[in-house]
Motif scaffolding. Structure first.
Motif, short mmCIF file in Angstrom:
data_model
loop_
_atom_site.label_atom_id
_atom_site.label_comp_id
_atom_site.label_asym_id
_atom_site.label_seq_id
_atom_site.Cartn_x
_atom_site.Cartn_y
_atom_site.Cartn_z
N ARG D 106 19.50 47.42 -22.57
CA ARG D 106 20.41 46.28 -22.44
C ARG D 106 20.03 45.17 -23.42
O ARG D 106 20.89 44.58 -24.07
CB ARG D 106 20.41 45.74 -21.00
N ALA D 107 18.73 44.90 -23.51
CA ALA D 107 18.27 43.85 -24.44
C ALA D 107 18.65 44.23 -25.87
O ALA D 107 19.15 43.40 -26.63
CB ALA D 107 16.76 43.66 -24.31
N ALA D 108 18.45 45.48 -26.22
CA ALA D 108 18.81 45.91 -27.57
C ALA D 108 20.30 45.76 -27.80
O ALA D 108 20.74 45.38 -28.90
CB ALA D 108 18.37 47.36 -27.78
N ALA D 109 21.09 46.02 -26.78
CA ALA D 109 22.55 45.94 -26.93
C ALA D 109 23.04 44.51 -27.08
O ALA D 109 24.17 44.27 -27.48
CB ALA D 109 23.25 46.60 -25.74
N LEU D 110 22.19 43.54 -26.75
CA LEU D 110 22.58 42.14 -26.95
C LEU D 110 22.46 41.74 -28.41
O LEU D 110 22.94 40.68 -28.81
CB LEU D 110 21.71 41.21 -26.10
N GLY D 111 21.81 42.58 -29.22
CA GLY D 111 21.63 42.27 -30.62
C GLY D 111 20.33 41.52 -30.86
O GLY D 111 19.77 40.93 -29.94
N GLY D 112 19.85 41.54 -32.06
CA GLY D 112 18.58 40.87 -32.35
C GLY D 112 17.43 41.67 -31.78
O GLY D 112 17.61 42.70 -31.13
N ARG D 113 16.18 41.19 -32.03
CA ARG D 113 15.04 41.95 -31.56
C ARG D 113 14.50 41.42 -30.24
O ARG D 113 14.79 40.30 -29.83
CB ARG D 113 13.98 41.96 -32.66
N ILE D 114 13.71 42.25 -29.57
CA ILE D 114 13.31 42.02 -28.19
C ILE D 114 11.88 41.50 -28.11
O ILE D 114 10.98 42.02 -28.77
CB ILE D 114 13.35 43.35 -27.40
N GLY D 115 11.68 40.48 -27.29
CA GLY D 115 10.33 40.03 -26.97
C GLY D 115 9.98 40.45 -25.56
O GLY D 115 10.80 40.32 -24.66
N VAL D 116 8.77 40.95 -25.37
CA VAL D 116 8.35 41.39 -24.05
C VAL D 116 7.22 40.50 -23.56
O VAL D 116 6.25 40.25 -24.29
CB VAL D 116 7.88 42.86 -24.07
N LEU D 117 7.37 40.02 -22.31
CA LEU D 117 6.30 39.26 -21.68
C LEU D 117 5.52 40.21 -20.78
O LEU D 117 6.05 40.67 -19.76
CB LEU D 117 6.88 38.11 -20.86
N SER D 118 4.30 40.53 -21.17
CA SER D 118 3.49 41.46 -20.38
C SER D 118 2.46 40.68 -19.57
O SER D 118 2.16 39.53 -19.85
CB SER D 118 2.76 42.43 -21.31
N ILE D 119 1.96 41.35 -18.57
CA ILE D 119 0.92 40.70 -17.77
C ILE D 119 -0.38 40.64 -18.56
O ILE D 119 -0.93 39.59 -18.82
CB ILE D 119 0.67 41.47 -16.47
N GLN D 120 -0.83 41.85 -18.96
CA GLN D 120 -2.17 41.89 -19.53
C GLN D 120 -2.23 42.72 -20.81
O GLN D 120 -1.40 43.61 -21.02
CB GLN D 120 -3.14 42.48 -18.49
#
Lengths: 219, 219, 219, 219, 219, 219
Positions: D106-120
């Motif tokens: 879904r994030a990819a389908a919004l266009g632009g690149r994706i940032g991920v917030l990870s725990i660790q």
């Protein structure tokens, strides 16, 4: 870029009647679906009470439907005489619903025979001819006038309710009706009380038809 | 504390048919409203194809409806022969919808005459008697068999679609049908393509009836 | 005080195609949510069939999106080539959905590999380049042309369905596709029959994308 | 006669996490559609934090999915590691959604690149391998740990929000992310504030996936 | 033929505030119901912070309500001081909702006493007078300023959240509040995190009031 | 795996009263949202008419709420005396709504003063004490008995409607009521007719409270 809508046309020119229909359709709007717009036919008489009235509104109805056709999903001809229904169906490529036809058929689909609450004696022959034309004559349990004109229905509510119950009981008990059709939109506010009292389904033509139009579009 | 529901009963015992109906009703569930549950009549034959089949399922249907009555908002008798509809209405105080009756009446309410797509020649007499009983005979433009059995409908889809279009065109062009009723739930997957091809409303009995049941409960 | 809406733009100038999309989105409107408006790009060619067509509509698309930006909740670029998608995303601060990208990703998210039903041989290279750019190449089971032009799809429905099934079966059986993407909006009316026949999810790009836009706005 | 439902399974055994998901899905239930049930995997560890944890829950997940398959419309594998997703898809004939895969797409389908917030820090390699497997590596703008364990996320909310914003800003400004994916369901309550602060779409995996499941079933 | 709508008026002239409200109401639009339109009072000050501000917007509000009355189903006076509420109710025959009154009453109906999060010390006397007028004084657990101006709320989100939690805890622990009312629409993005942290219902005035307006119209 | 629901409890043991409430809530179910279940308190008296009745049902109500707490989203205490409301709120961690409190507050939020239609003289003191406790005394325009017992309300509908209108007019004209609260669920079927006649909002406690519960859960 107007949103296409179900367009209900009140063929009489009384804005208060249109407003009442608009208010009654609010609950349907809360169920999603396309917009439902309620218009008043400016050229109509204050109330449609005679065959002449029925005939006279057909021309203006046709012109309005032609003008609005591109922005309509469906039309509702919101007078219990279904004025000009055949002509409107020829003038538009959208579904056109008559509130009497739709309600009679829904009542018939519930099973059992139909009781009709009419305003006045003078409506009975017109109703009979119409049921005949619809092939529903034998579904009719009875059609009984309450003897109150359109405006009188709203003047003395307990008297109106009493008359509706009294005549409704005769439709149920003497005529064997298994459902009741309200033959005038002025009877709408009494539907709940009447249904509670009679213990039969009581169908309001405007609500029933708007539901049918939504269901058809959702097909 | 089971949630009351609209209960659809498939009177034949083929679970795959029930599953297909259940799947087709998903879109209606997305519109809110009460639950719709689809049950299979264990005692039914694999398919209801003869008058004897129709008669034989009435008893088991009655017992099932009586047993489920307290948790039902309404029942749908989901066979195009509406088996035992009158008896079911006497056995339950909830609305009981027959998919044939409801769909015929909705088609009639759209205006114009009705074309019926039947599976086989042998259905025609039964349909004719039923339309007669419903008072809708004169609304019938024509009833034409596609000449494919229930299982055959799903075996060779393009052939089925071709037959449905061919026969549908004759209903529209030769018989003057203004709407088409699908006379078998095996025709459901072809509805969209058929409607696009014919340019007429094509009514699926299960969807049409479920919509009518929801609208009635919402009254 | 116009209600903000999801605005779908059909980049070809054929109003009938836009009308078909509008009709197909009716079921979504019955689920509530914001309005969905379907517009036709007046400057587009009758159909977008070549790389040149794709390039030529980008300028007019950009101007339309800029003009409508204030009244849009989101835009849908409703051509399976997603013309000018990157440029539109820069021109608007609202989400812009391409129907090919969105549908490919949804198909990928269902698991298994994707089969694409294309109209013509000439589309395959363009699809391949696009899947490459999206990082989805390895999700492709196969992309097979049915060998029918846009208008031909509607001309002989059983032939079209037969071709769709035939090619769909090869995507499923020879290529190992676990889902099917319809590579042309002219295939929409066959979705149900195709899904019933193949026993795989069949994704229509316009419906899939409108659902994704609604879900994103509802986040 | 249990109503079929979308079944979400939380593979860790912490009921409070399941309850939080259940609460977050309430808004979707207000949009109609089929029931969504949230279950806890009794055999799971309190939290899924290592590759070993991921491996260990696959067997119990498979058995649960097999047992519930008949009453499921779809399954949601509600852990951001999508444990056993391929195996579950083989064990069930219903759609099975992984919350990480669905949200990434879904994030990819919004266009632009994706940032991920990870725990660790320790999650990064696992995420990288997974994006590689999904073919989405090049859509990744960046994946940055906030350096807080699952329970720590809820302990000091302003510190958590500060860390999420700080790391989110670096994803946006240094890495060029156009959307943010929350890599842990413990981050859900901060979504609104984070989205308001960053001015980018922030996607919560559970909500995004439940929306996708509803849209797929409504197809 | 404009669709009648619930009309929310933001009495300050900052379009960004109106946009934020519009965005927050999207979830309600996904539940069906009539349109909700959000307007900005052009004549208002950038923010309503003093008694003089409250007085000055009443005239322009009245003129706007009078002008829009025919196309309104209801009005929402979307400032926590409910400016001119009594006057607006006299000027319109449609329901007029004040966001403070509606939210205070909803909070009271949840049981227990109410904690109010205010922006600044200077609001407290105004709130106290208003609760007195509403007959709700004894339902007040406490009203505590966070000491941040409207624009400051958005400047440093973690600090804002920290202050909201800190003051919210004192309302809960020292004052015995059983629910929290957000005294400024700038606090909306923190609602979820605050509710998760405090374990009490946290009511956002704009959402609460829009829900109440929808429920009233649906009556 | 029972679906969590809003649980309405009718504290009197008359199943027909519960059924009436269940029927009245159907329209809300058509708007989506979580299930609403209506239960009858087996240990209650046939009707709650005295202070002793109110006291006696508190214990059984508490035990029922404790037993059902895990599967409830919220509870509705569906008697206009709100029996044991404070105790129920202590026994459950879910929101508990009293239909009198919720309706009084909604009426107050509409602006103007409230008129209450009570069954009998003997209810007035109890209502007065309750409004006092709620801090709403000064919002009361008047509380007038119609002089008909619970069962009498349904016996002679026109008489009941006449009494409701007569007393409602005095509340409106002599007492200055701007809205009317129905003080008994036996008055529900007359709501529409009464509202049409009086031209004021008429609030039914069960519908108003169910709407409030839905809106709170949707927060």
């Amino acid at each position: 870029m107007t949103e296409p809508a179900i367009i209900l046309i009140n063929p009489n020119s009384t804005q208060a009647v249109t407003d009442g229909m608009d208010r009654a359709l609010m609950a349907l709007r809360h169920r999603g679906g396309p917009p439902i717009r309620c218009l008043t036919l400016a050229e109509g008489p204050p109330g449609i009470e005679t065959d002449r009235h029925v005939t006279d509104v057909i021309g203006p109805l046709l012109r309005l439907v032609e003008r609005l056709n591109a922005q309509a999903l469906a039309f509702i001809d919101a007078c219990f005489s279904d004025p000009g229904l055949a002509e409107l169906r020829q003038a538009s490529d959208k579904p056109v619903f008559g509130i009497a036809e739709t309600t009679y058929r829904r009542a018939a689909a519930l099973g059992g025979r139909i009781g009709v609450l009419s305003i006045q004696e003078s409506s009975l022959a017109r109703h009979r001819r119409y049921l005949e034309a619809l092939g529903l004559s034998k579904h009719l349990a009875g059609d009984r006038p309450v003897g109150l004109g359109v405006t009188a229905l709203g003047e003395d509510a307990p008297r109106t309710l009493a008359r509706l119950i009294e005549v409704g009981c005769r439709l149920r008990d003497d005529d064997g009706a298994a459902s009741i059709v309200l033959g005038c939109t002025g009877m709408t506010p009494y539907r709940d009380a009447l249904e509670a009292e009679l213990g039969l389904p009581v169908l309001d033509p405007v609500l029933t038809t708007a539901n049918a139009a939504l269901a058809t579009l959702a097909r």
